[in-house]
Design a protein around this motif. Structure first.
Motif, short mmCIF file in Angstrom:
data_model
loop_
_atom_site.label_atom_id
_atom_site.label_comp_id
_atom_site.label_asym_id
_atom_site.label_seq_id
_atom_site.Cartn_x
_atom_site.Cartn_y
_atom_site.Cartn_z
N ARG A 45 36.96 50.21 53.06
CA ARG A 45 36.05 49.42 52.26
C ARG A 45 36.58 49.26 50.84
NH1 ARG A 45 30.62 52.15 52.06
NH2 ARG A 45 31.56 53.21 50.31
N GLU A 46 37.04 50.37 50.28
CA GLU A 46 37.54 50.32 48.91
C GLU A 46 38.71 49.36 48.78
OE1 GLU A 46 36.29 51.46 46.15
OE2 GLU A 46 34.67 51.92 47.56
N ALA A 47 39.63 49.44 49.78
CA ALA A 47 40.88 48.69 49.65
C ALA A 47 40.69 47.20 49.87
CB ALA A 47 41.89 49.23 50.64
N PHE A 48 39.68 46.85 50.66
CA PHE A 48 39.65 45.48 51.16
C PHE A 48 38.41 44.75 50.66
CE2 PHE A 48 39.50 42.59 54.99
CZ PHE A 48 40.59 41.85 54.59
N LEU A 49 37.27 45.16 51.18
CA LEU A 49 36.04 44.49 50.80
C LEU A 49 35.66 44.78 49.36
CD1 LEU A 49 33.91 45.06 53.97
CD2 LEU A 49 34.42 42.87 52.96
N GLY A 50 35.89 46.02 48.95
CA GLY A 50 35.48 46.43 47.61
C GLY A 50 36.18 45.61 46.55
N LEU A 51 37.50 45.49 46.69
CA LEU A 51 38.27 44.73 45.70
C LEU A 51 37.84 43.26 45.69
CD1 LEU A 51 41.81 46.23 46.10
CD2 LEU A 51 40.32 46.37 44.12
N ALA A 52 37.52 42.75 46.89
CA ALA A 52 37.13 41.34 46.96
C ALA A 52 35.81 41.11 46.25
CB ALA A 52 37.04 40.90 48.42
N SER A 53 34.82 42.00 46.52
CA SER A 53 33.52 41.75 45.88
C SER A 53 33.59 42.07 44.39
CB SER A 53 32.41 42.54 46.56
OG SER A 53 32.79 43.86 46.72
N GLU A 54 34.48 43.01 44.03
CA GLU A 54 34.68 43.28 42.60
C GLU A 54 35.15 42.02 41.89
OE1 GLU A 54 37.51 46.41 41.21
OE2 GLU A 54 36.00 47.64 42.21
N ALA A 55 36.06 41.29 42.55
CA ALA A 55 36.60 40.08 41.93
C ALA A 55 35.49 39.10 41.61
CB ALA A 55 37.62 39.42 42.84
N ILE A 56 34.43 39.08 42.46
CA ILE A 56 33.32 38.17 42.18
C ILE A 56 32.39 38.77 41.14
CG2 ILE A 56 31.31 37.05 43.16
CD1 ILE A 56 32.69 36.60 45.63
N THR A 57 32.04 40.06 41.28
CA THR A 57 31.07 40.63 40.35
C THR A 57 31.62 40.70 38.94
OG1 THR A 57 31.71 42.67 41.42
CG2 THR A 57 29.43 41.99 41.66
N ASN A 58 32.94 40.89 38.81
CA ASN A 58 33.50 40.90 37.47
C ASN A 58 33.33 39.56 36.78
OD1 ASN A 58 34.25 43.47 37.54
ND2 ASN A 58 36.42 43.11 37.90
N GLY A 59 33.12 38.53 37.57
CA GLY A 59 32.87 37.22 37.01
C GLY A 59 33.99 36.76 36.12
N THR A 60 33.66 36.44 34.89
CA THR A 60 34.66 35.83 34.03
C THR A 60 35.68 36.82 33.51
OG1 THR A 60 32.88 35.85 32.45
CG2 THR A 60 33.46 33.74 33.37
N GLU A 61 35.56 38.10 33.88
CA GLU A 61 36.60 39.08 33.56
C GLU A 61 37.95 38.64 34.12
OE1 GLU A 61 36.81 42.45 32.18
OE2 GLU A 61 35.30 41.31 31.09
N TYR A 62 37.88 37.92 35.23
CA TYR A 62 39.03 37.37 35.94
C TYR A 62 40.05 36.80 34.95
CZ TYR A 62 41.11 33.39 38.55
OH TYR A 62 41.92 32.44 39.09
N VAL A 63 39.51 36.14 33.95
CA VAL A 63 40.29 35.54 32.89
C VAL A 63 41.33 36.46 32.33
CG1 VAL A 63 40.09 34.47 30.69
CG2 VAL A 63 38.11 34.66 32.20
N ASN A 64 40.83 37.59 31.77
CA ASN A 64 41.72 38.48 31.05
C ASN A 64 42.86 38.90 31.94
OD1 ASN A 64 39.73 38.21 29.29
ND2 ASN A 64 38.70 40.07 29.88
N MET A 65 42.51 39.26 33.17
CA MET A 65 43.55 39.72 34.09
C MET A 65 44.56 38.61 34.35
SD MET A 65 41.45 41.97 36.74
CE MET A 65 40.35 40.72 37.27
N ALA A 66 44.04 37.43 34.69
CA ALA A 66 44.95 36.36 35.11
C ALA A 66 45.81 35.89 33.95
CB ALA A 66 44.15 35.19 35.68
N VAL A 67 45.27 35.85 32.73
CA VAL A 67 46.07 35.34 31.63
C VAL A 67 47.03 36.40 31.10
CG1 VAL A 67 46.00 34.34 29.33
CG2 VAL A 67 44.33 33.66 31.02
N THR A 68 46.51 37.63 30.89
CA THR A 68 47.38 38.64 30.29
C THR A 68 48.50 39.06 31.23
OG1 THR A 68 45.79 40.26 30.99
CG2 THR A 68 45.72 39.61 28.68
N GLN A 69 48.20 39.08 32.52
CA GLN A 69 49.23 39.49 33.49
C GLN A 69 50.48 38.63 33.38
OE1 GLN A 69 50.07 41.14 36.55
NE2 GLN A 69 48.93 42.77 35.58
N ALA A 70 50.27 37.33 33.12
CA ALA A 70 51.40 36.42 33.18
C ALA A 70 52.29 36.57 31.96
CB ALA A 70 50.88 34.98 33.26
N ARG A 71 51.76 37.17 30.88
CA ARG A 71 52.57 37.21 29.65
C ARG A 71 53.53 38.37 29.67
NH1 ARG A 71 47.86 35.03 26.12
NH2 ARG A 71 48.14 32.83 26.63
#
Lengths: 114, 501
Positions: free
Chosen positions: B475-501
């Motif tokens: 659950r942690e590895a698969f479903l958990g990470l997936a639902s985290e991606a949704i619950t984090n909401g706009t947090e997605y931003v920081n990860m997606a932008v900073t990762q690329a730099r």
């Protein structure tokens, strides 16, 4: 502002045509109109008053001149190609429908219901 | 060590390349098309499993197309939700391709079938991996246009009619999405989804955001076939060839509809309680309306198609609850539904292949002649109706528990009611198709060929053991990470932008 509104009116006209008309060809045309309206919207968004073509040979004194936004133009090209594919497919379907049913009237093309 | 992010573009490039080669050489070498499709699907399944491992090791991975850093360039993003959807799609598609190996023999111009099939797969994978809103639209259209062609593939009267209806509704939906993208670009001056979310978070939400939300709800709702926009689905999914119905109902409406809706609403626009309320309402509406329409159907595939609407309602309801448990339940149900609904459609395909009918009244006692099909249909029916220990039970349980925890008792009640009605309608299917007296017309009916059986058994096994994904570690590895991606909401931003730099 009025241009944007007219654009939306054109979009609504197209969607109305697609959803309310009974002739298969008219439905396809309605969708084509709605698609043109969206493409027009993109071009409108790119427009700047007194903007020049977005080519910058060297940075001029006192900042860059006002230029139109080139990105939506690229998007519109893509959208037009996609629209062409959809329209071509739907016209092909309309031809096959005519061969099978002998009519373009969707109120007579009713094999499926329920 | 830099993570091997180059596997992300492969998800799109492999099927697109496969489609191209098949279109070029398919006519000359008839054996090539099925072989190539199977190999591509198998490699993609491997890649999607690898992506889960990659995610666990490195966190969010970003691939920059052409080396242009975001937000200027196009990026491909691998986060929990992406990995989850990749596994779902490629697993189902791989098993469906195996089924196709035998099933497609009844058509002429087989290579065309595989070309369109691979195009649809490329489009779906593209929607999942892209981090750019316009790219998402392009891939969505690639998948949608290819699927219009696939629905009409039999070129019978009803298939053409269904495909036309599907194409019209689908195009209207796509145009709404495109208009929404235009308006959103006008207000944010960027197309990168993460960057868009950043800009939107800085400005106050105004009337424009509401307008865009409504456009996206309409557009993606049309693709997902939630209730006010569902009219095309029963026609299109019941008229398509069986493996295509399995793919459309199993994964296409989820990749193009549910996934894209979640991504845009939760990660870009940011979910307000009002939007969540709308999602809850349309979820519950589709759930109940779908099942009521399904219960009176006598055409087996049409009945299954109406159940797709109803089960998508569960998924939307779970996600609309907005609590971590609800979102996890919704996503888990998405995975489970893609497994059991694909299996049910493939079973209906076997019945049609063997007897040539889809009318439940004309069947009867087929269990004696098609034992394996009967057994797998039973497993899938139990799953969809939510009988323990099948996978559908666990996800429905999660959704209902989450609804009760969130004090949405009314919605929990509707979810239980829809589940009971689903059970009733599948008892009808089993009773009329498989049990009872063998109809003497079917005395010479034989069981499906080998590859079709292989695919059915694989799906049935997954349905039985799907519930194991709820064990803590999985659950942690698969479903958990997936639902985290949704619950984090706009947090997605920081990860997606900073990762690329």
């Amino acid at each position: 502002m009025i241009a944007y509104m007219l654009c939306l009116v054109l979009f609504c006209l197209g969607v109305y045509g697609a959803l309310a008309k009974r002739n298969v060809i008219k439905i396809v045309l309605g969708l084509a109109i709605a698609e043109c309206a969206v493409n027009l919207m993109f071009v409108l968004i790119a427009y700047r008053v007194h903007g020049s073509a977005p080519i910058l040979p060297r940075v001029a004194e006192g900042g860059a001149p006002v230029m139109v936004d080139p990105l939506p133009h690229a998007l519109v090209l893509t959208a037009i190609v996609i629209g062409l594919a959809t329209t071509a497919l739907m016209v092909a379907l309309a031809m096959r429908i005519y061969q099978q049913y002998g009519t373009y009237d969707i109120s007579e093309i009713r094999e499926l219901k329920g | 060590m830099t993570p091997p992010s180059y596997i992300l573009p492969l998800c799109v490039a492999l099927p697109l390349g496969g489609a191209f080669v098949t279109a070029l050489l398919g006519r000359k070498f008839p054996a090539l098309a099925p072989l190539l499709a199977t190999v591509v699907a198998a490699i993609l399944l491997g890649i999607s499993l690898l992506s889960v491992k990659l995610l666990l090791q490195h966190g969010v991975v970003v691939y920059t197309v052409g080396g242009w850093p975001p937000p200027v360039g196009i990026s491909m993003v691998l986060d929990g939700l992406t990995a989850f959807m990749l596994v779902t799609i490629n697993l189902v598609v791989f098993l469906v391709v195996i089924f196709c190996l035998d099933y497609v023999n009844q058509f002429t111009a087989r290579w065309n079938f595989y070309v369109l099939f691979l195009m649809t797969l490329a489009g779906m994978n593209g929607v999942i991996v892209t981090g750019d809103l316009f790219n998402l639209f392009v891939f969505l259209e690639v998948a949608a246009v290819a699927s219009y062609g696939l629905v009409a593939f039999g070129t019978e009267k009803h298939a053409l009619e269904a495909a036309f209806k599907y194409a019209v509704m689908g195009s209207v939906g796509s145009l709404c999405i495109l208009l929404g993208i235009a308006v959103l670009y006008a207000s944010t001056s960027t197309l990168n989804m993460a960057d868009m979310a950043r800009v939107l978070a800085m400005s106050k939400p105004g009337a424009l955001t509401t307008f865009v939300t409504v456009l996206f709800l309409m557009g993606f709702g049309m693709k997902a076939a939630v209730v006010p926009f569902h009219a095309w689905l029963p026609d299109a999914h019941s008229s398509a060839p069986a493996p295509i119905s399995a793919m459309l109902s199993g994964v296409l409406i989820k990749a193009l509809g549910v996934y894209a809706l979640c991504r845009v609403i939760f990660n870009v626009l940011g979910a307000s309680p009002r939007i969540l309320g709308v999602l809850l309402f349309i979820g519950a509406l589709s759930m109940v309306v779908g099942v009521f329409l399904a219960i009176g159907q006598w055409d087996l595939k049409r009945l299954l198609a109406f159940h797709s609407i109803s089960q998508i309602g569960y998924v939307i309801l779970g996600i609309g609850l907005g609590t971590p448990l609800g979102i996890m339940g919704g996503l888990f149900h998405l995975l489970n539904h893609s497994l059991f609904k694909s299996l049910l459609f493939l079973d209906s395909g076997v019945i049609e292949y063997a007897t040539g009918t889809r009318d439940l009244k004309a069947m009867g006692g087929l269990r004696a002649k098609l034992p394996l099909t009967g057994a797998t249909t039973l497993a899938a029916s139990m799953s969809i109706a939510g009988i323990p220990p099948f996978n559908g039970f666990w996800s429905k349980l999660l959704i209902i528990v989450a609804a009760v925890q969130a004090e949405r008792y009314g919605y929990a009640f509707w979810a239980v009611l829809a589940s009971v009605l689903t059970l009733a309608s599948f008892m009808k299917v089993m009773r009329y198709a498989f049990f009872g007296q063998l109809n003497s017309r079917w005395n010479s009916v034989t069981e499906a060929p080998f590859f079709m059986k292989l695919s059915l058994v694989a799906f049935a096994v997954l349905c039985v053991f799907g519930g194991l994904l709820l064990l803590p570690q999985a659950r942690e590895a698969f479903l958990g990470l997936a639902s985290e991606a949704i619950t984090n909401g706009t947090e997605y931003v920081n990860m997606a932008v900073t990762q690329a730099r």
